[in-house]
Design a protein around this motif. Structure first.
Motif, PDB file in Angstrom:
ATOM      1  N   TYR A   1      36.782  51.341  24.636  1.00 30.10           N
ATOM      2  CA  TYR A   1      37.716  51.813  25.652  1.00 30.10           C
ATOM      3  C   TYR A   1      37.538  51.058  26.967  1.00 30.10           C
ATOM      4  CZ  TYR A   1      38.263  55.946  22.601  1.00 30.10           C
ATOM      5  OH  TYR A   1      38.505  56.792  21.552  1.00 30.10           O
ATOM      6  N   ASN A   2      36.292  50.804  27.335  1.00 29.46           N
ATOM      7  CA  ASN A   2      36.038  50.146  28.625  1.00 29.46           C
ATOM      8  C   ASN A   2      36.748  48.802  28.731  1.00 29.46           C
ATOM      9  OD1 ASN A   2      34.418  52.276  29.395  1.00 29.46           O
ATOM     10  ND2 ASN A   2      32.498  51.229  28.946  1.00 29.46           N
ATOM     11  N   TYR A   3      36.924  48.129  27.609  1.00 27.26           N
ATOM     12  CA  TYR A   3      37.597  46.829  27.645  1.00 27.26           C
ATOM     13  C   TYR A   3      39.091  46.942  27.336  1.00 27.26           C
ATOM     14  CZ  TYR A   3      38.523  41.875  26.957  1.00 27.26           C
ATOM     15  OH  TYR A   3      39.033  40.606  27.062  1.00 27.26           O
ATOM     16  N   TYR A   4      39.440  47.717  26.330  1.00 21.22           N
ATOM     17  CA  TYR A   4      40.811  47.689  25.825  1.00 21.22           C
ATOM     18  C   TYR A   4      41.720  48.789  26.379  1.00 21.22           C
ATOM     19  CZ  TYR A   4      39.285  44.236  22.403  1.00 21.22           C
ATOM     20  OH  TYR A   4      38.811  43.102  21.801  1.00 21.22           O
ATOM     21  N   ALA A   5      41.202  49.683  27.195  1.00 21.30           N
ATOM     22  CA  ALA A   5      42.017  50.805  27.674  1.00 21.30           C
ATOM     23  C   ALA A   5      42.896  50.372  28.840  1.00 21.30           C
ATOM     24  CB  ALA A   5      41.121  51.970  28.076  1.00 21.30           C
ATOM     25  N   VAL A   6      43.887  49.519  28.521  1.00 22.55           N
ATOM     26  CA  VAL A   6      44.852  49.056  29.517  1.00 22.55           C
ATOM     27  C   VAL A   6      46.156  49.809  29.308  1.00 22.55           C
ATOM     28  CG1 VAL A   6      43.777  46.780  29.606  1.00 22.55           C
ATOM     29  CG2 VAL A   6      45.704  47.177  28.059  1.00 22.55           C
ATOM     30  N   PRO A   7      47.027  49.853  30.311  1.00 24.59           N
ATOM     31  CA  PRO A   7      48.312  50.548  30.150  1.00 24.59           C
ATOM     32  C   PRO A   7      49.090  50.031  28.940  1.00 24.59           C
ATOM     33  CG  PRO A   7      47.945  50.017  32.457  1.00 24.59           C
ATOM     34  CD  PRO A   7      46.833  49.365  31.696  1.00 24.59           C
TER      35      PRO A   7
ATOM     36  N   ARG B   1      41.650  57.241  26.641  1.00 22.09           N
ATOM     37  CA  ARG B   1      42.465  57.388  27.847  1.00 22.09           C
ATOM     38  C   ARG B   1      42.484  56.048  28.576  1.00 22.09           C
ATOM     39  NH1 ARG B   1      39.493  58.512  32.616  1.00 22.09           N
ATOM     40  NH2 ARG B   1      37.239  58.631  32.270  1.00 22.09           N
ATOM     41  N   ILE B   2      43.548  55.826  29.311  1.00 20.87           N
ATOM     42  CA  ILE B   2      43.723  54.561  30.003  1.00 20.87           C
ATOM     43  C   ILE B   2      42.755  54.494  31.183  1.00 20.87           C
ATOM     44  CG2 ILE B   2      45.332  53.102  31.261  1.00 20.87           C
ATOM     45  CD1 ILE B   2      45.823  53.371  28.226  1.00 20.87           C
TER      46      ILE B   2
ATOM     47  N   HIS C   1      42.215  51.266  32.944  1.00 18.36           N
ATOM     48  CA  HIS C   1      42.556  50.146  33.820  1.00 18.36           C
ATOM     49  C   HIS C   1      43.915  50.370  34.472  1.00 18.36           C
ATOM     50  CE1 HIS C   1      39.256  47.483  32.509  1.00 18.36           C
ATOM     51  NE2 HIS C   1      39.416  48.057  31.336  1.00 18.36           N
ATOM     52  N   PRO C   2      44.099  49.896  35.704  1.00 20.59           N
ATOM     53  CA  PRO C   2      45.404  50.006  36.359  1.00 20.59           C
ATOM     54  C   PRO C   2      46.372  48.971  35.801  1.00 20.59           C
ATOM     55  CG  PRO C   2      43.896  48.820  37.772  1.00 20.59           C
ATOM     56  CD  PRO C   2      43.094  49.261  36.575  1.00 20.59           C
ATOM     57  N   TRP C   3      47.622  49.062  36.235  1.00 24.42           N
ATOM     58  CA  TRP C   3      48.593  48.039  35.863  1.00 24.42           C
ATOM     59  C   TRP C   3      48.130  46.698  36.423  1.00 24.42           C
ATOM     60  CZ3 TRP C   3      52.227  49.003  32.355  1.00 24.42           C
ATOM     61  CH2 TRP C   3      52.586  50.324  32.141  1.00 24.42           C
ATOM     62  N   PRO C   4      48.249  45.622  35.643  1.00 26.71           N
ATOM     63  CA  PRO C   4      47.671  44.337  36.073  1.00 26.71           C
ATOM     64  C   PRO C   4      48.257  43.815  37.370  1.00 26.71           C
ATOM     65  CG  PRO C   4      49.103  44.066  34.150  1.00 26.71           C
ATOM     66  CD  PRO C   4      48.882  45.531  34.320  1.00 26.71           C
ATOM     67  N   GLU C   5      49.557  44.010  37.590  1.00 28.80           N
ATOM     68  CA  GLU C   5      50.157  43.510  38.825  1.00 28.80           C
ATOM     69  C   GLU C   5      49.562  44.199  40.042  1.00 28.80           C
ATOM     70  OE1 GLU C   5      51.728  44.714  36.260  1.00 28.80           O
ATOM     71  OE2 GLU C   5      53.307  43.354  35.556  1.00 28.80           O
ATOM     72  N   GLN C   6      49.265  45.495  39.921  1.00 29.55           N
ATOM     73  CA  GLN C   6      48.688  46.228  41.048  1.00 29.55           C
ATOM     74  C   GLN C   6      47.292  45.719  41.368  1.00 29.55           C
ATOM     75  OE1 GLN C   6      48.825  50.310  39.828  1.00 29.55           O
ATOM     76  NE2 GLN C   6      51.050  50.485  40.039  1.00 29.55           N
ATOM     77  N   ARG C   7      46.452  45.571  40.352  1.00 31.58           N
ATOM     78  CA  ARG C   7      45.083  45.131  40.597  1.00 31.58           C
ATOM     79  C   ARG C   7      45.063  43.684  41.061  1.00 31.58           C
ATOM     80  NH1 ARG C   7      40.893  46.455  35.999  1.00 31.58           N
ATOM     81  NH2 ARG C   7      42.282  45.100  34.815  1.00 31.58           N
ATOM     82  N   PHE C   8      45.927  42.843  40.501  1.00 30.29           N
ATOM     83  CA  PHE C   8      45.946  41.447  40.919  1.00 30.29           C
ATOM     84  C   PHE C   8      46.447  41.311  42.354  1.00 30.29           C
ATOM     85  CE2 PHE C   8      47.573  37.081  41.072  1.00 30.29           C
ATOM     86  CZ  PHE C   8      46.465  36.411  40.608  1.00 30.29           C
ATOM     87  N   ALA C   9      47.450  42.106  42.725  1.00 29.16           N
ATOM     88  CA  ALA C   9      47.938  42.071  44.101  1.00 29.16           C
ATOM     89  C   ALA C   9      46.849  42.496  45.075  1.00 29.16           C
ATOM     90  CB  ALA C   9      49.168  42.965  44.255  1.00 29.16           C
ATOM     91  N   ALA C  10      46.039  43.483  44.673  1.00 28.89           N
ATOM     92  CA  ALA C  10      44.947  43.925  45.542  1.00 28.89           C
ATOM     93  C   ALA C  10      43.881  42.847  45.677  1.00 28.89           C
ATOM     94  CB  ALA C  10      44.331  45.214  45.002  1.00 28.89           C
TER      95      ALA C  10
END
Length: 497
Positions: free
Chosen positions: A423-429, A476-477, A479-488
């Motif tokens: 989960y720690n790796y694959y729990a993406v949206p 359960r998910i 990780h956040p959405w990639p665009e949000q984390r990358f923008a941060a």
């Protein structure tokens, strides 16, 4: 000004803005400086020594402000404090090398051993030992060769890599992610997702080197290192490690080319090689020749390039093959392909009477052209690579056979750790279904194991579900959405410029 290619294969980096604080990598890619031990001073402590490792800041500043600087005195940074810190950074459970010395064995008389190692290194008496070759299974069923270095070699390599990182982390470009301090696979995945969604990407070149680590030309590698390193003692150390060879079944084999996967210094050497052969050239190419948007994300020997125009993609691919051939590298013909992928791929393929857009794999995820439920707009979906799932479930099946007669609580705690790590790796949206399927596969293997413990006992599914609910965490998910984390992480700047 644009990059300039030299006759020896070097491509000089582009001129940076005067106010850049993070070096070429961050200016090119719009990222802040990489976090981790390249930017932070090691905190004083009982294991590292008072103020240990702090003097690398000056090396880092010179490297960042003068891209042509060559460092003539680096080995003195490898002191006893740095060697001690490298020792404690190693895993105590790591496999021993050819000398059979373990982490615990070496630590019995640690200070004396470190002082002796330091003295041998600085008077030129240090001798690198061959690596011990082992094989581990790959997800596709093949075997990956690893070289297990002797413990002293690991310590010294790790200490020297920290020194060299102070230089190369200012040089490496922002789209290089693999094996760099402060950068994880999810940083690379976020950058790729943000680029595909935020840029005009319609074609994706999913590329992979063929036997990259074992194909690095030693002469070219030394030339690349000499662009920045003029300390002959450091260069000799690296050449000793490259010439040490490997031992397999009692026989020694020389490394005519390549570096052993598994050695602490190998990822850095591989990144240096790719930096001069691929990264600088690719960034220069997209600046000079591309008609449309181009995004690049590289993780070690696996990289993805997105293009707005097919003509750009085909030209890049053709010229890339010629570029790599000049340095003894080639692309894996089976794994490298150009596919139509992006926000308009489904529409354009449908207009031509073709099927759904193809998918591609990167860092354990299958990337899919999807749509949002409400508006039907393009959405990049990422689900767990099915080959990774099958390989992991097979490994769990084999391990459960070994643990068959352990108490149920002990089995449950081990399986819970396996699940949580997954989960720690694959729990993406958008990946919840794949996570649930993996958990169900774990439960099935656990059930079969418990049923085999007794030929007269047949465990019912109702009881099995109660055991699973008690011991196995629900997906359960995380990780956040990639665009949000990358923008941060990029403070809202472009993912590719």
């Amino acid at each position: 000004m644009d990059g300039r290619e030299k006759s020896d294969g070097r491509v000089l980096p582009v001129k940076l803005p005067n106010n850049v604080q993070g070096g070429a990598a961050e200016a090119v890619e719009g990222r802040r400086p990489a976090k981790g031990n390249t930017a932070d001073e090691t905190r004083p402590g009982p294991s590292a020594g008072q103020g240990a490792l702090s003097e690398l800041g000056r090396v880092r500043r010179v490297a960042a402000t003068d891209t042509e600087a060559r460092f003539t005195a680096l080995l003195h940074h490898v002191d006893v404090d740095r060697l001690r810190a490298a020792y404690f950074a190693l895993s105590p459970k790591a496999s021993a090398g050819v000398d059979g010395v373990t982490w615990v064995d070496y630590g019995v008389d640690l200070e004396e051993n470190l002082r002796d190692l330091h003295a041998r290194v600085h008077r030129g008496a240090y001798r690198a030992r061959p690596s011990r070759r082992v094989y581990i299974p790959k997800p596709d069923g093949r075997q990956r060769s690893l070289g297990i270095a002797a413990l002293e070699d690991k310590i010294l390599q790790r200490a020297l890599v920290e020194v060299l990182n102070a230089i190369y982390e200012t040089d490496f470009l922002g789209f290089s992610y693999g094996f760099r301090p402060g950068r994880s696979p999810h940083h690379a995945l976020d950058a790729l997702a943000a680029g595909i969604v935020g840029k005009k990407v319609s074609w994706v070149l999913d590329a992979d080197f063929s036997d990259y680590f074992s194909s690095l030309d030693h002469q070219w590698l030394v030339k690349f290192l000499e662009h920045r390193i003029a300390d002959p003692r450091v260069l000799r150390l690296i050449q000793k490690w490259m010439a040490a060879g490997v031992i397999e079944k009692g026989s020694w084999t020389a490394f005519e080319e390549g570096v052993p996967q598994g050695a602490s210094v190998s990822p850095l050497l591989a990144n240096v090689y790719a930096h001069y052969v691929l990264d600088l050239w690719a960034h220069q190419w997209r600046t000079r020749h591309a008609r449309g948007d181009v995004i690049i994300v590289r993780w070690a020997d696996d990289f993805v390039v997105g293009f707005e125009h097919r003509e750009d993609a085909e030209r890049f691919w053709s010229e890339l093959r010629d570029r790599l051939a000049g340095f003894g590298l080639e692309l894996n013909a089976e794994k490298t392909r150009l596919i139509e992928f992006g926000r308009y791929a489904a529409r354009d393929r449908n207009a031509r009477g073709l099927g759904k857009p193809e998918t591609f794999q990167f860092l354990g995820f299958t990337h899919i052209c999807g749509k949002t439920r409400k508006s039907g707009r393009f959405k990049l979906r990422r689900i767990t690579d099915s080959k990774r799932v099958r390989a992991k479930l097979l490994a769990v099946k084999r391990e459960m056979a070994r643990r068959m007669h352990q108490p149920i609580p002990e089995q449950g705690r081990w399986l819970a750790r396996v699940l949580q790590g997954h989960y720690n790796y694959y729990a993406v949206p958008d990946n919840i279904e794949a996570l649930s399927a993996f958990r169900k596969g774990i439960i099935r293997h656990w059930l079969k194991t418990l049923r085999r413990r007794s030929q007269r006992h047949r465990l019912a599914w109702e009881r099995m579900r109660r055991l699973a609910d008690r011991w196995l965490p629900q997906p359960r998910i995380l990780h956040p959405w990639p665009e949000q984390r990358f923008a941060a992480s990029t403070q809202g700047r472009s993912p590719v410029r």
